[in-house]
Design a protein around this motif. Structure first.
Motif, PDB file in Angstrom:
ATOM      1  N   LEU A   1     -98.381 -41.019 -36.020  1.00 30.20           N
ATOM      2  CA  LEU A   1     -97.569 -40.005 -36.695  1.00 30.20           C
ATOM      3  C   LEU A   1     -97.303 -40.399 -38.150  1.00 30.20           C
ATOM      4  O   LEU A   1     -97.448 -39.581 -39.067  1.00 30.20           O
ATOM      5  CB  LEU A   1     -96.257 -39.806 -35.940  1.00 30.20           C
ATOM      6  N   ILE A   2     -96.928 -41.646 -38.356  1.00 28.24           N
ATOM      7  CA  ILE A   2     -96.670 -42.141 -39.712  1.00 28.24           C
ATOM      8  C   ILE A   2     -97.947 -42.046 -40.556  1.00 28.24           C
ATOM      9  O   ILE A   2     -97.913 -41.592 -41.701  1.00 28.24           O
ATOM     10  CB  ILE A   2     -96.149 -43.598 -39.689  1.00 28.24           C
ATOM     11  N   ARG A   3     -99.087 -42.449 -40.000  1.00 32.35           N
ATOM     12  CA  ARG A   3    -100.357 -42.370 -40.726  1.00 32.35           C
ATOM     13  C   ARG A   3    -100.679 -40.921 -41.109  1.00 32.35           C
ATOM     14  O   ARG A   3    -101.145 -40.647 -42.215  1.00 32.35           O
ATOM     15  CB  ARG A   3    -101.495 -42.962 -39.899  1.00 32.35           C
ATOM     16  N   LYS A   4    -100.431 -39.993 -40.172  1.00 37.29           N
ATOM     17  CA  LYS A   4    -100.698 -38.579 -40.444  1.00 37.29           C
ATOM     18  C   LYS A   4     -99.828 -38.072 -41.593  1.00 37.29           C
ATOM     19  O   LYS A   4    -100.305 -37.389 -42.510  1.00 37.29           O
ATOM     20  CB  LYS A   4    -100.453 -37.752 -39.185  1.00 37.29           C
ATOM     21  N   VAL A   5     -98.557 -38.397 -41.561  1.00 39.02           N
ATOM     22  CA  VAL A   5     -97.629 -37.963 -42.616  1.00 39.02           C
ATOM     23  C   VAL A   5     -98.044 -38.549 -43.963  1.00 39.02           C
ATOM     24  O   VAL A   5     -98.076 -37.848 -44.983  1.00 39.02           O
ATOM     25  CB  VAL A   5     -96.177 -38.351 -42.260  1.00 39.02           C
ATOM     26  N   ILE A   6     -98.398 -39.825 -43.981  1.00 37.99           N
ATOM     27  CA  ILE A   6     -98.813 -40.479 -45.226  1.00 37.99           C
ATOM     28  C   ILE A   6    -100.081 -39.827 -45.765  1.00 37.99           C
ATOM     29  O   ILE A   6    -100.207 -39.556 -46.963  1.00 37.99           O
ATOM     30  CB  ILE A   6     -98.998 -41.994 -45.014  1.00 37.99           C
ATOM     31  N   ARG A   7    -101.069 -39.557 -44.867  1.00 41.80           N
ATOM     32  CA  ARG A   7    -102.312 -38.901 -45.288  1.00 41.80           C
ATOM     33  C   ARG A   7    -102.034 -37.541 -45.912  1.00 41.80           C
ATOM     34  O   ARG A   7    -102.599 -37.181 -46.949  1.00 41.80           O
ATOM     35  CB  ARG A   7    -103.239 -38.739 -44.078  1.00 41.80           C
TER      36      ARG A   7
ATOM     37  N   LYS B   1     -93.940 -44.419 -27.925  1.00 37.02           N
ATOM     38  CA  LYS B   1     -94.675 -45.679 -27.985  1.00 37.02           C
ATOM     39  C   LYS B   1     -94.991 -46.023 -29.434  1.00 37.02           C
ATOM     40  O   LYS B   1     -95.043 -45.148 -30.303  1.00 37.02           O
ATOM     41  CB  LYS B   1     -95.981 -45.569 -27.204  1.00 37.02           C
ATOM     42  N   ALA B   2     -95.229 -47.287 -29.662  1.00 43.58           N
ATOM     43  CA  ALA B   2     -95.514 -47.767 -31.016  1.00 43.58           C
ATOM     44  C   ALA B   2     -96.798 -47.150 -31.569  1.00 43.58           C
ATOM     45  O   ALA B   2     -96.861 -46.785 -32.745  1.00 43.58           O
ATOM     46  CB  ALA B   2     -95.621 -49.289 -31.035  1.00 43.58           C
ATOM     47  N   THR B   3     -97.828 -46.980 -30.739  1.00 46.25           N
ATOM     48  CA  THR B   3     -99.100 -46.411 -31.229  1.00 46.25           C
ATOM     49  C   THR B   3     -98.937 -44.951 -31.613  1.00 46.25           C
ATOM     50  O   THR B   3     -99.499 -44.496 -32.610  1.00 46.25           O
ATOM     51  CB  THR B   3    -100.210 -46.549 -30.157  1.00 46.25           C
ATOM     52  N   VAL B   4     -98.161 -44.205 -30.828  1.00 49.00           N
ATOM     53  CA  VAL B   4     -97.915 -42.793 -31.146  1.00 49.00           C
ATOM     54  C   VAL B   4     -97.138 -42.702 -32.456  1.00 49.00           C
ATOM     55  O   VAL B   4     -97.454 -41.875 -33.327  1.00 49.00           O
ATOM     56  CB  VAL B   4     -97.154 -42.097 -29.993  1.00 49.00           C
ATOM     57  N   PHE B   5     -96.134 -43.538 -32.595  1.00 50.73           N
ATOM     58  CA  PHE B   5     -95.338 -43.556 -33.823  1.00 50.73           C
ATOM     59  C   PHE B   5     -96.216 -43.929 -35.022  1.00 50.73           C
ATOM     60  O   PHE B   5     -96.124 -43.314 -36.085  1.00 50.73           O
ATOM     61  CB  PHE B   5     -94.181 -44.550 -33.666  1.00 50.73           C
TER      62      PHE B   5
END
Length: 68
Positions: A9-15, A2-6
Motif C-alpha cells: 500500500l505504501i509503495r502504491k501511494v508513493i508511486r 500484515k506487514a507485506t500488505v501495508f
C-alpha cells in the motif's frame, strides 16, 4: 494488516505521488519551452533605395531582347 500488505500500500501511494509530481513537472517544462520558442515579432521600417532609370530600362531591354 500484515506487514507485506501495508508495504504494498505504501509503495502504491508513493508511486502515485511520484507519477503526479513527474506529470506536473513535465507540464511545466513544456510550458517553459513553448514560451521560450515563441517567435518575437519586431517591426522594422526599411528604406527603399530607388533604382536608377537606366538600370530599369536596361533590365527591361535585356528581358525583351532575350525573349524576343
Amino acid at each position: 494488516m500484515k506487514a507485506t500488505v501495508f508495504e504494498k500500500l505504501i509503495r502504491k501511494v508513493i508511486r502515485e505521488e511520484i507519477d503526479y509530481a513527474l506529470r506536473r513537472e513535465i507540464k511545466t517544462l513544456k510550458e517553459d519551452l513553448r514560451d521560450e520558442f515563441k517567435p518575437t515579432i519586431v517591426e522594422q521600417s526599411l528604406q527603399h533605395t530607388p533604382i536608377p532609370k537606366n538600370v530599369q530600362t536596361s533590365l527591361k531591354e535585356k528581358i525583351i531582347d532575350h525573349n524576343g
